[in-house]
Design an enzyme around this catalytic site. Structure first.
Site, PDB file in Angstrom:
ATOM      1  N   ASP A  21     -12.973   6.857  55.754  1.00 16.36           N
ATOM      2  CA  ASP A  21     -13.840   7.675  56.605  1.00 16.36           C
ATOM      3  C   ASP A  21     -15.048   6.875  57.097  1.00 16.36           C
ATOM      4  OD1 ASP A  21     -14.590   9.946  57.950  1.00 16.36           O
ATOM      5  OD2 ASP A  21     -15.419  10.972  56.201  1.00 16.36           O
ATOM      6  N   GLY A  22     -15.561   7.269  58.266  1.00 14.81           N
ATOM      7  CA  GLY A  22     -16.791   6.685  58.780  1.00 14.81           C
ATOM      8  C   GLY A  22     -16.609   5.736  59.960  1.00 14.81           C
ATOM      9  N   ASN A  23     -15.421   5.696  60.514  1.00 10.69           N
ATOM     10  CA  ASN A  23     -15.181   4.813  61.667  1.00 10.69           C
ATOM     11  C   ASN A  23     -16.082   5.182  62.845  1.00 10.69           C
ATOM     12  OD1 ASN A  23     -13.154   3.844  60.097  1.00 10.69           O
ATOM     13  ND2 ASN A  23     -11.465   4.537  61.395  1.00 10.69           N
ATOM     14  N   TRP A  26     -19.797   4.420  62.231  1.00 11.98           N
ATOM     15  CA  TRP A  26     -20.014   2.979  62.242  1.00 11.98           C
ATOM     16  C   TRP A  26     -20.087   2.470  63.683  1.00 11.98           C
ATOM     17  CZ3 TRP A  26     -17.176  -1.205  64.080  1.00 11.98           C
ATOM     18  CH2 TRP A  26     -17.621  -2.465  63.655  1.00 11.98           C
ATOM     19  N   HIS A  38     -12.336   2.714  64.991  1.00  6.86           N
ATOM     20  CA  HIS A  38     -10.956   2.767  64.499  1.00  6.86           C
ATOM     21  C   HIS A  38     -10.313   1.387  64.539  1.00  6.86           C
ATOM     22  CE1 HIS A  38     -11.450   6.985  64.310  1.00  6.86           C
ATOM     23  NE2 HIS A  38     -11.319   7.250  65.596  1.00  6.86           N
ATOM     24  N   SER A  66      -5.166  13.262  59.410  1.00  2.00           N
ATOM     25  CA  SER A  66      -4.931  14.563  58.788  1.00  2.00           C
ATOM     26  C   SER A  66      -4.406  15.540  59.832  1.00  2.00           C
ATOM     27  CB  SER A  66      -6.232  15.108  58.186  1.00  2.00           C
ATOM     28  OG  SER A  66      -7.092  15.567  59.208  1.00  2.00           O
ATOM     29  N   ASN A  69      -6.954  16.549  62.122  1.00  2.00           N
ATOM     30  CA  ASN A  69      -7.400  15.582  63.132  1.00  2.00           C
ATOM     31  C   ASN A  69      -6.812  15.830  64.528  1.00  2.00           C
ATOM     32  OD1 ASN A  69      -7.594  12.892  60.702  1.00  2.00           O
ATOM     33  ND2 ASN A  69      -9.271  14.058  61.580  1.00  2.00           N
ATOM     34  N   ARG A  72      -9.254  16.825  67.293  1.00  2.00           N
ATOM     35  CA  ARG A  72     -10.184  15.890  67.951  1.00  2.00           C
ATOM     36  C   ARG A  72      -9.886  15.815  69.448  1.00  2.00           C
ATOM     37  NH1 ARG A  72     -11.822  11.033  63.880  1.00  2.00           N
ATOM     38  NH2 ARG A  72     -12.280  12.405  62.136  1.00  2.00           N
ATOM     39  N   ARG A 189     -13.448   7.619  48.519  1.00  5.88           N
ATOM     40  CA  ARG A 189     -13.767   8.053  49.878  1.00  5.88           C
ATOM     41  C   ARG A 189     -14.976   7.269  50.361  1.00  5.88           C
ATOM     42  NH1 ARG A 189     -13.324  13.752  52.868  1.00  5.88           N
ATOM     43  NH2 ARG A 189     -14.010  13.062  54.929  1.00  5.88           N
ATOM     44  N   SER A 197     -11.150  17.040  51.911  1.00  8.43           N
ATOM     45  CA  SER A 197     -10.544  17.200  53.236  1.00  8.43           C
ATOM     46  C   SER A 197      -9.004  17.336  53.201  1.00  8.43           C
ATOM     47  CB  SER A 197     -10.934  16.041  54.162  1.00  8.43           C
ATOM     48  OG  SER A 197     -12.341  15.949  54.269  1.00  8.43           O
TER      49      SER A 197
HETATM   50  C1  IPE Z   1     -10.349  12.865  56.635  1.00 12.36           C
HETATM   51  O1  IPE Z   1     -11.398  12.403  57.419  1.00 12.36           O
HETATM   52  C2  IPE Z   1      -9.046  12.432  57.210  1.00 12.36           C
HETATM   53  C3  IPE Z   1      -8.846  10.992  57.268  1.00 12.36           C
HETATM   54  C4  IPE Z   1      -9.556  10.080  56.692  1.00 12.36           C
HETATM   55  C5  IPE Z   1      -7.699  10.579  58.013  1.00 12.36           C
HETATM   56  P1  IPE Z   1     -12.164  13.353  58.447  1.00 12.36           P
HETATM   57  O2  IPE Z   1     -13.326  12.579  58.931  1.00 12.36           O
HETATM   58  O3  IPE Z   1     -11.235  13.886  59.454  1.00 12.36           O
HETATM   59  O4  IPE Z   1     -12.627  14.548  57.481  1.00 12.36           O
HETATM   60  P2  IPE Z   1     -13.632  15.748  57.724  1.00 12.36           P
HETATM   61  O5  IPE Z   1     -13.061  16.594  58.790  1.00 12.36           O
HETATM   62  O6  IPE Z   1     -14.952  15.174  58.116  1.00 12.36           O
HETATM   63  O7  IPE Z   1     -13.703  16.444  56.408  1.00 12.36           O
HETATM   64  C1  IPE Z   2     -12.012   8.097  59.754  1.00  8.26           C
HETATM   65  O1  IPE Z   2     -13.174   7.920  60.476  1.00  8.26           O
HETATM   66  C2  IPE Z   2     -10.761   7.888  60.571  1.00  8.26           C
HETATM   67  C3  IPE Z   2      -9.988   9.096  60.867  1.00  8.26           C
HETATM   68  C4  IPE Z   2     -10.269  10.299  60.443  1.00  8.26           C
HETATM   69  C5  IPE Z   2      -8.819   8.929  61.689  1.00  8.26           C
HETATM   70  P1  IPE Z   2     -13.770   9.076  61.377  1.00  8.26           P
HETATM   71  O2  IPE Z   2     -13.181   8.984  62.723  1.00  8.26           O
HETATM   72  O3  IPE Z   2     -13.633  10.391  60.696  1.00  8.26           O
HETATM   73  O4  IPE Z   2     -15.311   8.663  61.438  1.00  8.26           O
HETATM   74  P2  IPE Z   2     -16.569   9.611  61.304  1.00  8.26           P
HETATM   75  O5  IPE Z   2     -16.390  10.430  60.068  1.00  8.26           O
HETATM   76  O6  IPE Z   2     -16.622  10.450  62.531  1.00  8.26           O
HETATM   77  O7  IPE Z   2     -17.719   8.675  61.194  1.00  8.26           O
HETATM   78 MG    MG Z   3     -14.768  11.407  59.373  1.00 12.95          MG
END
Ligand code: IPE
Ligand code: IPE
Ligand code: MG
Length: 246
Positions: A21-23, A26, A38, A66, A69, A72, A189, A197
């Site tokens: 998480d956090g792409n 970042w 990503h 997920s 997702n 999005r 995580r 999640s």
């Molecule tokens: C969880 O991350 C799913 C993946 C890492 C693929 P999310 O960033 O989508 O989770 P939530 O929605 O913030 O809980």
């Molecule tokens: C995790 O990073 C990757 C996926 C869920 C596919 P995010 O895209 O959720 O990054 P944040 O949470 O918005 O920073």
């Molecule tokens: Mg996220």
């Protein structure tokens, strides 16, 4: 002393699961679009996979997409699916060189055709590898998986292939998409979020949870070593008292 040598290889988790998480955050920090995050996350996948395999971890499960997702923006979904296809195609060779087997969990048939195809090709091409299994969770939702298992068992009862009295942890686990894979002992995580999640809800019943503020694109081998060292300092009591374990 370097981090890696502080790891007790006798007490390695057999299975590590990671919520990457956090792409997006970042990328934002760097003034870039989310997709840039990503793309940079792929390097972290490579490093983590390599580090886990080098140590002797048997299973590494990465939460890549997920079911939630799909909510999005379409542009981001498309970019993620394209990135997946590209990465799968590019990395199959490296997986083979490193004797790593690829598997996937989730509602895979609902993935875009191209993604599904690249995934199946990767799984097939690496199926004989024995050093470590890399499991990608794609279009994965733990509640979906649990409901699916319930349906499968109900169907078997209807067909008289199973009796109600035969429903137990073993038969239930057999109906999960992770059947044959031991439960993760360590769940990591990144990005500072402290939630699950909808990931592996059944399987993490007794996992040690490890949360780090590091954003996924910055996660490197040393961050994995940190998590394992932390894991190895914990006392896993499984309901017993500390004295009983001594
Ligand atoms: C969880 O991350 C799913 C993946 C890492 C693929 P999310 O960033 O989508 O989770 P939530 O929605 O913030 O809980
Ligand atoms: C995790 O990073 C990757 C996926 C869920 C596919 P995010 O895209 O959720 O990054 P944040 O949470 O918005 O920073
Ligand atoms: Mg996220």
């Amino acid at each position: 002393m370097d981090l890696k040598s502080q790891i007790n290889l006798e007490k390695l988790p057999r299975h590590i699961a990671v919520i990457m998480d956090g792409n997006g955050r970042w990328a934002k920090q760097h003034g870039k679009p989310r997709v840039f995050g990503h793309r940079n996350g792929v390097k972290s996948v490579r490093e983590t996979t390599e580090a886990a395999a080098e140590l002797g971890v048997e299973y590494l499960t990465l939460y890549a997409f997920s079911t939630e997702n799909w909510n999005r923006p379409q542009f981001e979904i498309n970019a993620l699916m394209t990135l997946l296809v590209e990465t799968l195609r590019k990395e199959v060779e490296t997986l083979n060189e490193n004797n790593i087997r690829l598997q996937a969990i989730g509602d895979l048939t609902k993935l875009p055709k191209k993604t599904y195809k690249a995934l199946m090709e990767g799984i097939k091409a690496t199926s004989q590898n024995t050093r470590m299994t890399l499991v990608l969770a794609l279009n994965y939702s733990a509640r979906w998986e649990i409901l699916n298992a319930v349906k499968e068992l109900a169907q078997k009862i209807d067909n008289k292939q199973l009796k109600q009295a035969e429903i137990n942890e073993k038969t239930f686990e057999h109906a999960l998409s992770t059947h044959g894979i031991p439960d993760p002992e360590l769940l990591i995580r990144t990005s500072g979020e402290t939630r699950i999640s909808n990931f592996l809800l059944w399987q993490i019943a007794y996992a040690e949870l490890y949360f780090t503020p590091i954003f996924w694109p910055e996660f490197r081998k040393n961050n994995l070593y940190d998590a394992i060292i932390d894991f190895q300092q914990r006392e896993r009591r499984f309901g017993k008292t500390s004295e009983q374990l001594a």
